[in-house]
Scaffold this motif. Structure first.
Motif, PDB file in Angstrom:
ATOM      1  N   ASN A   6      34.375  34.657  -4.430  1.00  0.00           N
ATOM      2  CA  ASN A   6      35.828  34.572  -4.520  1.00  0.00           C
ATOM      3  C   ASN A   6      36.290  33.307  -5.201  1.00  0.00           C
ATOM      4  OD1 ASN A   6      37.159  36.745  -3.668  1.00  0.00           O
ATOM      5  ND2 ASN A   6      36.974  36.272  -1.483  1.00  0.00           N
ATOM      6  N   ASN A   7      35.533  32.225  -4.928  1.00  0.00           N
ATOM      7  CA  ASN A   7      35.903  30.927  -5.444  1.00  0.00           C
ATOM      8  C   ASN A   7      35.877  30.898  -6.968  1.00  0.00           C
ATOM      9  OD1 ASN A   7      36.665  28.301  -5.153  1.00  0.00           O
ATOM     10  ND2 ASN A   7      34.566  27.526  -5.189  1.00  0.00           N
ATOM     11  N   GLU A   8      35.083  31.810  -7.553  1.00  0.00           N
ATOM     12  CA  GLU A   8      34.959  31.797  -9.000  1.00  0.00           C
ATOM     13  C   GLU A   8      36.104  32.520  -9.699  1.00  0.00           C
ATOM     14  OE1 GLU A   8      30.311  31.128  -8.631  1.00  0.00           O
ATOM     15  OE2 GLU A   8      30.937  33.030  -9.562  1.00  0.00           O
ATOM     16  N   ALA A   9      36.933  33.213  -8.909  1.00  0.00           N
ATOM     17  CA  ALA A   9      38.065  33.905  -9.526  1.00  0.00           C
ATOM     18  C   ALA A   9      38.995  32.869 -10.164  1.00  0.00           C
ATOM     19  CB  ALA A   9      38.815  34.683  -8.454  1.00  0.00           C
ATOM     20  N   THR A  10      39.472  33.182 -11.395  1.00  0.00           N
ATOM     21  CA  THR A  10      40.350  32.203 -12.047  1.00  0.00           C
ATOM     22  C   THR A  10      41.692  32.833 -12.406  1.00  0.00           C
ATOM     23  OG1 THR A  10      39.446  32.756 -14.206  1.00  0.00           O
ATOM     24  CG2 THR A  10      38.453  30.859 -13.082  1.00  0.00           C
ATOM     25  N   VAL A  11      42.700  31.972 -12.517  1.00  0.00           N
ATOM     26  CA  VAL A  11      44.013  32.374 -13.015  1.00  0.00           C
ATOM     27  C   VAL A  11      44.350  31.381 -14.121  1.00  0.00           C
ATOM     28  CG1 VAL A  11      46.466  32.608 -12.446  1.00  0.00           C
ATOM     29  CG2 VAL A  11      44.755  33.218 -10.739  1.00  0.00           C
ATOM     30  N   LEU A  12      44.757  31.861 -15.273  1.00  0.00           N
ATOM     31  CA  LEU A  12      45.035  31.000 -16.431  1.00  0.00           C
ATOM     32  C   LEU A  12      43.877  30.038 -16.702  1.00  0.00           C
ATOM     33  CD1 LEU A  12      48.763  29.998 -15.628  1.00  0.00           C
ATOM     34  CD2 LEU A  12      48.009  31.710 -17.286  1.00  0.00           C
ATOM     35  N   GLY A  13      42.663  30.509 -16.448  1.00  0.00           N
ATOM     36  CA  GLY A  13      41.489  29.683 -16.712  1.00  0.00           C
ATOM     37  C   GLY A  13      41.190  28.642 -15.640  1.00  0.00           C
ATOM     38  N   HIS A  14      42.005  28.585 -14.583  1.00  0.00           N
ATOM     39  CA  HIS A  14      41.774  27.603 -13.514  1.00  0.00           C
ATOM     40  C   HIS A  14      41.374  28.319 -12.231  1.00  0.00           C
ATOM     41  CE1 HIS A  14      43.045  23.804 -15.343  1.00  0.00           C
ATOM     42  NE2 HIS A  14      43.794  24.571 -16.120  1.00  0.00           N
ATOM     43  N   PRO A 128      47.501  12.744   0.637  1.00  0.00           N
ATOM     44  CA  PRO A 128      46.259  12.362  -0.058  1.00  0.00           C
ATOM     45  C   PRO A 128      45.286  13.532  -0.091  1.00  0.00           C
ATOM     46  CG  PRO A 128      46.262  11.452   2.154  1.00  0.00           C
ATOM     47  CD  PRO A 128      47.623  12.088   1.952  1.00  0.00           C
ATOM     48  N   ASN A 129      45.304  14.351   0.949  1.00  0.00           N
ATOM     49  CA  ASN A 129      44.283  15.391   1.049  1.00  0.00           C
ATOM     50  C   ASN A 129      44.550  16.577   0.142  1.00  0.00           C
ATOM     51  OD1 ASN A 129      42.434  14.213   2.922  1.00  0.00           O
ATOM     52  ND2 ASN A 129      44.170  14.240   4.338  1.00  0.00           N
ATOM     53  N   ILE A 130      45.817  16.882  -0.087  1.00  0.00           N
ATOM     54  CA  ILE A 130      46.064  17.999  -1.008  1.00  0.00           C
ATOM     55  C   ILE A 130      45.695  17.562  -2.431  1.00  0.00           C
ATOM     56  CG2 ILE A 130      48.554  17.606  -1.406  1.00  0.00           C
ATOM     57  CD1 ILE A 130      48.429  20.929  -0.910  1.00  0.00           C
ATOM     58  N   SER A 131      45.900  16.276  -2.756  1.00  0.00           N
ATOM     59  CA  SER A 131      45.516  15.809  -4.102  1.00  0.00           C
ATOM     60  C   SER A 131      43.990  15.822  -4.245  1.00  0.00           C
ATOM     61  CB  SER A 131      46.001  14.387  -4.378  1.00  0.00           C
ATOM     62  OG  SER A 131      47.249  14.159  -3.813  1.00  0.00           O
ATOM     63  N   THR A 132      43.278  15.359  -3.207  1.00  0.00           N
ATOM     64  CA  THR A 132      41.817  15.359  -3.288  1.00  0.00           C
ATOM     65  C   THR A 132      41.295  16.788  -3.366  1.00  0.00           C
ATOM     66  OG1 THR A 132      42.059  13.629  -1.645  1.00  0.00           O
ATOM     67  CG2 THR A 132      39.828  14.137  -2.326  1.00  0.00           C
ATOM     68  N   PHE A 133      41.981  17.702  -2.668  1.00  0.00           N
ATOM     69  CA  PHE A 133      41.571  19.118  -2.663  1.00  0.00           C
ATOM     70  C   PHE A 133      41.588  19.671  -4.091  1.00  0.00           C
ATOM     71  CE2 PHE A 133      41.594  22.527   0.857  1.00  0.00           C
ATOM     72  CZ  PHE A 133      40.626  23.265   0.190  1.00  0.00           C
ATOM     73  N   VAL A 134      42.618  19.287  -4.866  1.00  0.00           N
ATOM     74  CA  VAL A 134      42.686  19.754  -6.262  1.00  0.00           C
ATOM     75  C   VAL A 134      41.428  19.313  -7.004  1.00  0.00           C
ATOM     76  CG1 VAL A 134      43.937  19.569  -8.455  1.00  0.00           C
ATOM     77  CG2 VAL A 134      45.209  19.728  -6.311  1.00  0.00           C
ATOM     78  N   GLY A 135      41.077  18.023  -6.853  1.00  0.00           N
ATOM     79  CA  GLY A 135      39.886  17.502  -7.519  1.00  0.00           C
ATOM     80  C   GLY A 135      38.634  18.257  -7.082  1.00  0.00           C
ATOM     81  N   ALA A 136      38.576  18.632  -5.787  1.00  0.00           N
ATOM     82  CA  ALA A 136      37.373  19.275  -5.243  1.00  0.00           C
ATOM     83  C   ALA A 136      37.170  20.691  -5.782  1.00  0.00           C
ATOM     84  CB  ALA A 136      37.452  19.304  -3.718  1.00  0.00           C
ATOM     85  N   GLY A 141      32.849  16.440 -14.060  1.00  0.00           N
ATOM     86  CA  GLY A 141      32.750  16.590 -15.510  1.00  0.00           C
ATOM     87  C   GLY A 141      33.392  17.856 -16.052  1.00  0.00           C
ATOM     88  N   ASP A 142      33.963  18.705 -15.176  1.00  0.00           N
ATOM     89  CA  ASP A 142      34.655  19.918 -15.640  1.00  0.00           C
ATOM     90  C   ASP A 142      35.865  19.497 -16.494  1.00  0.00           C
ATOM     91  OD1 ASP A 142      36.214  22.220 -15.902  1.00  0.00           O
ATOM     92  OD2 ASP A 142      35.566  23.022 -13.960  1.00  0.00           O
ATOM     93  N   VAL A 143      35.889  19.988 -17.742  1.00  0.00           N
ATOM     94  CA  VAL A 143      36.949  19.553 -18.660  1.00  0.00           C
ATOM     95  C   VAL A 143      38.336  20.046 -18.227  1.00  0.00           C
ATOM     96  CG1 VAL A 143      35.603  19.222 -20.755  1.00  0.00           C
ATOM     97  CG2 VAL A 143      36.427  21.518 -20.157  1.00  0.00           C
ATOM     98  N   ARG A 144      38.367  21.055 -17.329  1.00  0.00           N
ATOM     99  CA  ARG A 144      39.667  21.606 -16.920  1.00  0.00           C
ATOM    100  C   ARG A 144      40.364  20.739 -15.874  1.00  0.00           C
ATOM    101  NH1 ARG A 144      37.911  27.092 -14.468  1.00  0.00           N
ATOM    102  NH2 ARG A 144      36.538  25.601 -13.460  1.00  0.00           N
ATOM    103  N   LYS A 145      39.634  19.738 -15.357  1.00  0.00           N
ATOM    104  CA  LYS A 145      40.156  18.970 -14.228  1.00  0.00           C
ATOM    105  C   LYS A 145      41.485  18.268 -14.570  1.00  0.00           C
ATOM    106  CE  LYS A 145      38.298  15.811 -10.762  1.00  0.00           C
ATOM    107  NZ  LYS A 145      37.029  15.278 -10.253  1.00  0.00           N
TER     108      LYS A 145
END
Ligand code: GLN
Length: 509
Positions: A6-14, A128-136, A141-145
């Motif tokens: 499920n985690n691999e599902a993407t929307v607009l490439g994200h 702080p945790n919702i921002s870190t969650f985005v990074g996680a 090295g993922d260029v989409r980050k």
């Protein structure tokens, strides 16, 4: 595992999870900025209305609130990393913030301070945790980050744009408490988005407690997962007491005089940080030392910028309410939406500009961007100071000045804020990256001490609800002129020293 599929599902490439976090944060910021748009006016017009030094008291409480609401993120980040994990932290934070906003809807002074304390503790866990969650959501090295974070920043500002319009509108039509209640519903909507993301399993195995044994481990006979929410709620009355025990509010004389307890605590923390960093620098290699010095400088410039920028919810809102001819286009609280509106309009063009300049190898290095950001902040306050020349016979200035001011300030924000965080990570030695991130968040906290200082200087003594116009125009515009000189001066110094700073930064752009 199904979770990974499920985690691999993407929307607009994200990753799909990004969009759940986007909406959760959009609504959380809706509540945060909807409330912030009302806060100063509510204190001046309701909570402290009988005090002749109500502006002064408001500036002090606003500063203490703002400082703690950002400082609490350092603790919330640590507790999440070590015990709760991001999911539980975000839930706990969201629930506490919702309670805070609903308590604000109660018309009572004690409820007011308790509500601020709930929001302070809640934001500490949520932000702080919702921002870190985005990074996680992205692998290293993922260029989409970076573009993921840009999308997320858009969510923040959509919330910051619509909330003051709606909450500010409700407050004027029906009363402040309706505006605060709407902010509370906003936060609950954010939580629902986050919860539905978990139910739909879009986060895979991300954000779970780092160690289940620690999560469940009893301390004083209570599992930590339960103890932390209990301690958080117990800290609320203590924080409320700290916020409210201030001479200007309580009357009488204390040994602190004009100083707030929070101000004093922040000075002590500041000294400790300087000593700690000095010590780290002594133990570092020459190369590390140079970079760390730059990380500290960048954070310092950011603090300065936020110190001027965050005046929007305080002095600038009062100026809008007392001296700007809004002509029924907006209420003073609603003008708080202008910054976010311009960020939404300008974020993509400015990031495209950096990309285009990069291709020609002309993308300015960080110190130049920071110098320009401060100069733009100075220019924005200069515009506001100039408005005095166009004031009518009642001391009211045209709305256009305020709009242009926010336009220029928002460009400055985009030159600094998105760039800064990533530079801190690259410039700090690995062993203290987490500590430096904490310091970065503290830059917004310290900024509110600057806001408080300026707010107190520009406080007008009066209990007259109609104070404004000719009574206040000089106080504000002279103040804005002084602020603009400080910001322009600081920006110019940064530009002059940029060639040197570039060298100190080494390979970091
Ligand atoms: N506007 C941004 C946000 O709410 C940053 C505010 C700040 O750090 N002072 O996330």
């Amino acid at each position: 595992m199904a979770t990974q599929a499920n985690n691999e599902a993407t929307v607009l490439g994200h990753p799909k999870g990004l969009f759940y976090l986007f909406f959760a944060e959009l609504w959380e910021r809706f509540s945060f900025y909807g409330m912030r748009a009302l806060l100063t006016l509510y204190m001046v017009e309701e909570i402290f209305k009988s005090l002749s030094n109500r502006d002064f008291a408001t500036a002090a409480v606003y500063a203490s609130y703002g400082s703690l609401v950002y400082a609490s993120t350092v603790i919330g980040g640590q507790v999440s990393d070590k015990i709760l994990g991001m999911r539980s932290s975000i839930f706990l934070g969201g629930v506490l913030m919702s309670i805070g906003h609903f308590v604000l809807a109660v018309e009572n002074d004690i409820a007011f301070f308790l509500a601020l304390a709930f929001i302070i503790v809640g934001n500490g866990f949520f932000k702080p945790n919702i921002s870190t969650f985005v990074g996680a959501l992205y692998k290293d090295g993922d260029v989409r980050k970076d573009s993921g974070f840009t999308i997320f920043y858009m969510g923040i500002n959509i919330g910051g744009w619509i909330a003051p319009l709606l909450c500010g509108g409700l407050a004027v039509t029906y009363g402040y408490h309706y505006g605060f209640a709407l902010a509370g519903f906003g936060m609950m909507t954010g939580l629902l988005f986050f919860w539905s993301g978990i139910k739909k399993n879009v986060f895979g195995d991300k954000g779970l407690p780092p160690n289940n044994d620690v999560y469940e481990k009893p301390v004083l006979g209570i599992p930590q997962k339960t103890l932390i929410p209990i301690l958080s709620v117990l800290s609320v009355p203590v924080i409320a007491y700290v916020l409210s025990s201030y001479d200007a509010i309580m009357g009488g004389e204390s040994i602190l005089g004009d100083e707030t307890i929070v101000g004093l605590i922040f000075k002590l923390i500041g000294i400790t940080i300087v000593i700690y960093l000095g010590n780290i620098m002594l133990q570092s290699t020459a190369e590390e030392r140079k970079k760390l010095f730059m990380a500290v400088l960048i954070t310092f410039f950011m603090t300065m910028f936020w110190g001027f920028h965050e005046l929007s919810g305080s002095v600038i809102t009062l100026f809008a309410s007392r001296n700007v001819a809004l002509d029924g286009l907006m209420t003073a609280a609603q003008t708080n939406s202008l910054n976010s509106m311009f960020i939404i309009l300008l974020a993509i063009p400015i990031s495209l500009l950096w990309e285009a300049l990069s291709k020609k190898k002309l993308n300015p290095r960080t110190p130049y961007k920071f110098g320009l950001g401060l100069i733009l902040a100075g220019a924005s306050f200069y515009i506001l100071a100039l408005s005095k020349g166009s004031a009518d016979e009642n001391g009211m200035v045209p709305f256009a000045y305020l709009i242009i001011m926010y336009f220029v300030l928002s460009i400055g924000e985009l030159f600094m804020s998105p760039v800064g965080l990533s530079k801190i990570t690259s410039l700090s030695p690995k062993r203290i990256v987490a500590f430096m991130m904490g310091i970065w968040f503290l830059s917004s906290a310290y900024a509110f001490q600057i806001v408080g200082f300026i707010g107190k200087q520009l406080a007008v003594d009066s209990t007259d609800v109609n104070v404004g116009g000719l009574d206040t125009i000089d106080i504000y515009t002279d103040g804005f002129m002084l602020i603009s000189q400080y910001a322009l001066g600081a920006g110019l110094i940064v530009i002059i020293f940029s060639p040197l700073m570039k060298k100190l930064m080494g390979d970091v752009h």
